[in-house]
Structures are given as C-alpha cells and as structure tokens.
Write a protein that holds these residues in place. Sequence first.
Motif, short mmCIF file in Angstrom:
data_model
loop_
_atom_site.label_atom_id
_atom_site.label_comp_id
_atom_site.label_asym_id
_atom_site.label_seq_id
_atom_site.Cartn_x
_atom_site.Cartn_y
_atom_site.Cartn_z
N ALA A 210 0.81 -1.22 0.00
CA ALA A 210 0.00 0.00 0.00
C ALA A 210 0.85 1.27 0.00
O ALA A 210 0.32 2.37 -0.22
N THR A 211 2.14 1.12 0.22
CA THR A 211 3.02 2.29 0.30
C THR A 211 4.24 2.13 -0.60
O THR A 211 5.33 2.60 -0.29
N LEU A 212 4.05 1.48 -1.72
CA LEU A 212 5.14 1.21 -2.65
C LEU A 212 5.78 2.48 -3.20
O LEU A 212 5.09 3.47 -3.45
N ASP A 213 7.08 2.41 -3.42
CA ASP A 213 7.77 3.47 -4.14
C ASP A 213 7.34 3.45 -5.61
O ASP A 213 6.72 2.47 -6.09
N ASP A 214 7.73 4.48 -6.35
CA ASP A 214 7.34 4.58 -7.76
C ASP A 214 7.90 3.43 -8.61
O ASP A 214 7.34 3.11 -9.66
N ASP A 215 9.00 2.82 -8.16
CA ASP A 215 9.59 1.72 -8.93
C ASP A 215 9.11 0.35 -8.44
O ASP A 215 9.64 -0.67 -8.84
N GLY A 216 8.08 0.33 -7.62
CA GLY A 216 7.55 -0.94 -7.10
C GLY A 216 6.72 -1.67 -8.14
O GLY A 216 6.43 -1.14 -9.23
N PRO A 217 6.32 -2.90 -7.84
CA PRO A 217 5.56 -3.71 -8.80
C PRO A 217 4.16 -3.16 -9.06
O PRO A 217 3.61 -2.41 -8.24
N ASN A 218 3.61 -3.57 -10.18
CA ASN A 218 2.26 -3.18 -10.56
C ASN A 218 1.60 -4.35 -11.28
O ASN A 218 2.20 -4.96 -12.16
N GLY A 219 0.38 -4.68 -10.90
CA GLY A 219 -0.35 -5.75 -11.54
C GLY A 219 0.11 -7.13 -11.16
O GLY A 219 -0.14 -8.09 -11.88
N GLU A 220 0.77 -7.26 -9.99
CA GLU A 220 1.32 -8.54 -9.57
C GLU A 220 0.48 -9.17 -8.46
O GLU A 220 -0.25 -8.50 -7.73
N PHE A 221 0.63 -10.48 -8.33
CA PHE A 221 0.07 -11.26 -7.23
C PHE A 221 1.25 -11.57 -6.33
O PHE A 221 2.16 -12.30 -6.73
N LEU A 222 1.26 -11.00 -5.12
CA LEU A 222 2.45 -11.01 -4.28
C LEU A 222 2.24 -11.79 -2.99
O LEU A 222 1.16 -11.76 -2.39
N ARG A 223 3.30 -12.46 -2.56
CA ARG A 223 3.36 -13.06 -1.24
C ARG A 223 4.75 -12.78 -0.67
O ARG A 223 5.74 -13.05 -1.33
N ASP A 224 4.78 -12.21 0.53
CA ASP A 224 6.04 -11.82 1.15
C ASP A 224 6.88 -10.92 0.24
O ASP A 224 8.11 -11.03 0.17
#
Length: 230
Positions: A210-224
């Motif tokens: 919820a607080t990702l930087d601008d270079d963080g993932p987008n459209g992903e299914f994430l765990r840990d």
Amino acid sequence: MLAVVTGSNRGLGWHVAHQLAEKGYHVIAAARQHHQALEVARSIRQQGGDASPFALDVANGEQIIELASWITELFGGVEVLVNNAGIFVDQGQSLTDIELEAWNNTLAVNLTGAMLMCKYMLPLMRSGGYGRIVNVSSGYGSLQESGGLQAAYRVSKAGMNGLTRVLAAEVEGDNIKVNSVCPGWVRTDMGGSEASRDPAESAQWITWAATLDDDGPNGEFLRDGKPIPL
C-alpha cells in the motif's frame, strides 16, 4: 495522505489500519457496523494516529458511492485503498453442496465489492496524481495452486486477481499501482487458531504494497513481497 481500509475491524484489516496510521496516513476505518468502525478509529487515535470511522458494507453499492462523496467533500481525494473485506462461507464444501445464496454473497463481497471500491476510489486517486490499491487475495485464488472444495471462495479470489491485472494495465502511466497480496495462512477468525502466520507480521506485507515506491511492482500477485503465479 488518506487511506481507506475495508474490513478494518478485525484480523489483517485491524493491523493494516494501525500500521498505515503509524506511517502518517489518516485512515478511514471502514467496517460493516458503525460501532466496529468507531472502535478501530478510537484505537488508532489512542495510539497517536489519525482516523475516521465509516460504516460500510462493500456489497452495498450505494454505501460505496456515499463513501466516495463523503471523502470528496471532507478530504478532496484518497491515496491508498486496501480491499481487505471478505467472507469465507463455503469452507470445506464441494460445489454440489454450496447454496446459491452463499455463492452469490461470496462474489458480492469478495469480488464485486472490491471492484466497486476501485471504481469509485480510482477517480479520487487520479485527481491527485497518485494511488496505491491493494486487493487482499489468497493462494486459493491462484490457478496454479487451486485444488478442490470451497469453489465460491476460490473463484472470488481468482476473480480479484484478474481484476488486479486488468486495472493495473488501465492505470499504467497514472502513478497508480494495483496489486494483489496473499497474506498466507494467518491466525485470524477466518484462518483459525492453527494457522502458521501472525496477523501483524502478515499485515506488514499488505502495508508494504500500500506504500510502494514509484519503482515498485504493478499488476502482480504477491506473497512476502515476491510475485507468485496467478
């Protein structure tokens, strides 16, 4: 900075709401009952954070529209949406045993509710040029991991993952990121006391997304913090 957390009255939602408040967000603590939302907001304030309660049933589209109007009037926009509210009413049931009402209710809360929250919060993010949306999913929603039983819950979470991918593509270039997060098997009312994960620790991964930087993932299914198969 404003963050909306649905299903904030217990479990993961409770911890995410408090963690976002600790990071300086004004948290809209949404829960089905007003007294539940009030309790979350009061707890956050007692710990030095900022929060406002809002009674919200995500299966009720009119209430979501009311929330969007209320946020617009009081705050002007929103930066974070955590779609955490969910139900799991067909646990251990086969498809032949589930009642149609249970199927419809599961999709209404877990999938349609998340879609409507995105639909009405997204314009408020676009107006501010920034947004982070987290759909709290489950490994049961992965087509790679899917097995038998609890079809309604599995399908609702698979649909949520699909919604994440579609919406992420739609907002590309808008400085808005949309991701699904699988918190794992967590010791909550839904996960049960035998679950392997602590809710506060699992909630940190939702807060991270919820607080990702601008270079963080987008459209992903994430765990840990790492992508897993849709």
